[in-house]
Design a protein around this motif. Structure first.
Motif, PDB file in Angstrom:
ATOM      1  N   PRO A  21       0.836  -1.210   0.000  1.00 57.87           N
ATOM      2  CA  PRO A  21       0.000   0.000   0.000  1.00 57.87           C
ATOM      3  C   PRO A  21       0.872   1.261   0.000  1.00 57.87           C
ATOM      4  CG  PRO A  21       0.098  -0.920   2.207  1.00 57.87           C
ATOM      5  CD  PRO A  21       0.855  -1.870   1.308  1.00 57.87           C
ATOM      6  N   LEU A  22       1.544   1.484  -1.136  1.00 55.44           N
ATOM      7  CA  LEU A  22       2.467   2.605  -1.276  1.00 55.44           C
ATOM      8  C   LEU A  22       2.123   3.406  -2.525  1.00 55.44           C
ATOM      9  CD1 LEU A  22       5.823   0.690  -0.606  1.00 55.44           C
ATOM     10  CD2 LEU A  22       4.628   2.210   0.996  1.00 55.44           C
ATOM     11  N   PRO A  23       2.522   4.667  -2.571  1.00 50.89           N
ATOM     12  CA  PRO A  23       2.327   5.457  -3.801  1.00 50.89           C
ATOM     13  C   PRO A  23       3.095   4.824  -4.971  1.00 50.89           C
ATOM     14  CG  PRO A  23       2.991   6.861  -1.960  1.00 50.89           C
ATOM     15  CD  PRO A  23       3.128   5.451  -1.497  1.00 50.89           C
ATOM     16  N   LEU A  31       6.853   5.494  -5.305  1.00 52.10           N
ATOM     17  CA  LEU A  31       7.674   4.749  -4.355  1.00 52.10           C
ATOM     18  C   LEU A  31       7.856   3.298  -4.803  1.00 52.10           C
ATOM     19  CD1 LEU A  31       9.314   4.803  -1.805  1.00 52.10           C
ATOM     20  CD2 LEU A  31       7.225   4.536  -0.488  1.00 52.10           C
ATOM     21  N   LYS A  32       6.796   2.709  -5.348  1.00 52.21           N
ATOM     22  CA  LYS A  32       6.906   1.346  -5.883  1.00 52.21           C
ATOM     23  C   LYS A  32       7.904   1.310  -7.043  1.00 52.21           C
ATOM     24  CE  LYS A  32       2.192   0.014  -4.733  1.00 52.21           C
ATOM     25  NZ  LYS A  32       0.876  -0.370  -5.273  1.00 52.21           N
ATOM     26  N   GLU A  33       7.851   2.332  -7.903  1.00 52.56           N
ATOM     27  CA  GLU A  33       8.788   2.412  -9.029  1.00 52.56           C
ATOM     28  C   GLU A  33      10.225   2.500  -8.519  1.00 52.56           C
ATOM     29  OE1 GLU A  33       7.391   5.815 -11.173  1.00 52.56           O
ATOM     30  OE2 GLU A  33       5.723   4.711 -12.092  1.00 52.56           O
ATOM     31  N   TYR A  34      10.427   3.301  -7.469  1.00 56.13           N
ATOM     32  CA  TYR A  34      11.762   3.432  -6.882  1.00 56.13           C
ATOM     33  C   TYR A  34      12.256   2.083  -6.350  1.00 56.13           C
ATOM     34  CZ  TYR A  34      15.562   4.805  -3.793  1.00 56.13           C
ATOM     35  OH  TYR A  34      16.777   4.896  -3.182  1.00 56.13           O
ATOM     36  N   LEU A  35      11.404   1.359  -5.680  1.00 53.35           N
ATOM     37  CA  LEU A  35      11.779   0.047  -5.139  1.00 53.35           C
ATOM     38  C   LEU A  35      12.137  -0.927  -6.252  1.00 53.35           C
ATOM     39  CD1 LEU A  35       9.059  -0.300  -2.367  1.00 53.35           C
ATOM     40  CD2 LEU A  35      11.492   0.177  -2.030  1.00 53.35           C
ATOM     41  N   LEU A  36      11.403  -0.870  -7.353  1.00 56.76           N
ATOM     42  CA  LEU A  36      11.635  -1.785  -8.470  1.00 56.76           C
ATOM     43  C   LEU A  36      12.838  -1.413  -9.326  1.00 56.76           C
ATOM     44  CD1 LEU A  36       7.918  -2.378  -9.467  1.00 56.76           C
ATOM     45  CD2 LEU A  36       9.477  -4.027  -8.376  1.00 56.76           C
ATOM     46  N   GLU A  37      13.347  -0.191  -9.193  1.00 58.89           N
ATOM     47  CA  GLU A  37      14.549   0.214  -9.939  1.00 58.89           C
ATOM     48  C   GLU A  37      15.774  -0.582  -9.513  1.00 58.89           C
ATOM     49  OE1 GLU A  37      15.111   4.399  -9.319  1.00 58.89           O
ATOM     50  OE2 GLU A  37      13.392   4.949 -10.571  1.00 58.89           O
TER      51      GLU A  37
END
Length: 164
Positions: free
Chosen positions: A148-150, A153-159
């Motif tokens: 449950p994140l913006p 932020l999910k994109e940053y984690l997946l980078e």
């Protein structure tokens, strides 16, 4: 290479002598990745072993990365699509219940057998708190999209989807 550059433990154009001097000050299992001085290879893993710093060339062959080794040992060594995956695999093996003498952890060069134990990356600089948090989250879950994140932020984690 973009994943590798984000790690913080890719040192770029460091010589083997400089890597040896830096690793001499560390504990066994500490490692870094650097550019290879041999034009036939892109990268080298430098690691502090029980007998001092050692250097293993990383070869790129048929779209995969793996450790350079003599022909007889090559079938026992795994290859990966990403250098960070390669290193992460051997870090996880080093932390598992397998011993350092397991064949999957022993690349053989022309001169010697190296019992590979990777425990701690040596950062070129202190990683950002954001990057350290990303690593912890990635260790905790593979289901980043379900958190449950913006979206940003999910994109940053997946980078950088790795554990180290």
């Amino acid at each position: 290479m973009s994943h590798l550059e984000r790690t913080g433990w890719y040192w770029g154009a460091l010589t083997s002598i400089e890597a040896r001097q830096i690793l001499n000050q560390t504990t066994e299992g500490t490692f870094l990745i650097r550019d290879s001085s041999n034009p036939e290879y892109l990268l080298t893993l430098s690691v502090k072993t029980s007998s001092g710093p050692a250097h293993l060339r990383i070869e790129y062959n048929e779209g995969k990365f793996g450790f350079d080794s003599v022909v007889l040992a090559k079938p026992k060594l795994k290859n990966f699509e990403d250098v960070v995956d390669l290193i992460q695999h051997y870090v996880l093996l080093s932390k598992s219940t397998q011993t350092a003498h397991d064949q999957s952890l022993t690349p053989v060069t022309k001169d010697t057998v190296i019992h590979l134990k990777l425990t701690k990356p040596l950062y070129i600089a202190t990683p950002s708190l954001q990057h350290l948090c990303r690593i912890i989250i990635n260790k905790s879950t593979k289901a980043i999209q379900e958190l449950p994140l913006p979206t940003r932020l999910k994109e940053y984690l997946l980078e950088y989807p790795f554990h180290l």
